[in-house]
Design a protein around this motif. Structure first.
Motif, PDB file in Angstrom:
ATOM      1  N   UNK A 100     -14.521  68.706  58.240  1.00  0.00           N
ATOM      2  CA  UNK A 100     -13.604  68.340  57.395  1.00  0.00           C
ATOM      3  C   UNK A 100     -12.815  67.249  56.814  1.00  0.00           C
ATOM      4  N   UNK A 101     -12.410  66.758  55.438  1.00  0.00           N
ATOM      5  CA  UNK A 101     -12.314  65.406  55.216  1.00  0.00           C
ATOM      6  C   UNK A 101     -11.319  65.096  54.633  1.00  0.00           C
ATOM      7  N   UNK A 102     -10.239  64.682  54.168  1.00  0.00           N
ATOM      8  CA  UNK A 102      -9.241  64.771  53.035  1.00  0.00           C
ATOM      9  C   UNK A 102      -9.110  62.994  52.536  1.00  0.00           C
ATOM     10  N   UNK A 103      -9.443  62.941  51.552  1.00  0.00           N
ATOM     11  CA  UNK A 103      -9.351  61.725  51.220  1.00  0.00           C
ATOM     12  C   UNK A 103      -7.929  61.380  50.325  1.00  0.00           C
ATOM     13  N   UNK A 104      -7.065  60.464  50.327  1.00  0.00           N
ATOM     14  CA  UNK A 104      -5.788  61.190  49.744  1.00  0.00           C
ATOM     15  C   UNK A 104      -5.820  59.742  48.954  1.00  0.00           C
TER      16      UNK A 104
END
Length: 149
Positions: A100-104
């Protein structure tokens, strides 16, 4: 020194097709600040019809440029929000591990006197495929007064 606060959380998740889901929570917690590092602590309860209530202890540590959100309870984890820096984690599922990736895209916070607000805009992906655009807004104020605007 920890101070009791009223916390309002509004989360909006938008899927690639445009379908939007909004979740809101108002809860009690505590706020403290030491050397420019702010901290909110609160309990989050997930109640689904016909299922037992699942409680998690949440801790948010934030500064002008970074937000760290940790969760302890039935499901545990940590997310770090720093604008433009992708955060990747592995999650175990019955079918095996999933990345899982999260790019703010936006990380904002402000604190004035006893009130504050943290606003996050971030993109989530699973196995490097975008699954949603998320907005999280958390505001807090002293328990004994009306919410700050």
């Amino acid at each position: 020194m920890q101070r009791p606060v009223l916390i309002k959380i509004v989360g909006t998740q938008t899927e690639p097709g445009g379908q939007e889901q909004v979740l809101e929570l108002t809860t009690l917690g505590t706020y403290s600040c030491e050397e420019g590092i702010h901290q909110l602590e609160y309990e989050e309860n997930d109640a689904q019809e016909g299922q037992p209530v699942i409680s998690s202890q949440m801790k948010m540590i934030f500064s002008a440029s970074q937000v760290r959100l940790s969760k302890k309870g039935a499901a545990e984890g940590v997310m770090v929000f720093e604008q433009g820096k992708k955060f990747v984690s592995m999650h175990e599922t019955p079918l095996g591990p999933i990345e899982m990736g999260m790019l703010p895209l936006q990380v904002k916070s402000r604190v004035e006197q006893d009130c504050g607000e943290v606003e996050l805009l971030y993109q989530m992906d699973m196995e490097q495929q975008v699954i949603s655009l998320n907005r999280l807004k958390i505001s807090f104020s002293p328990r004994e007064q009306a919410p700050c605007s």
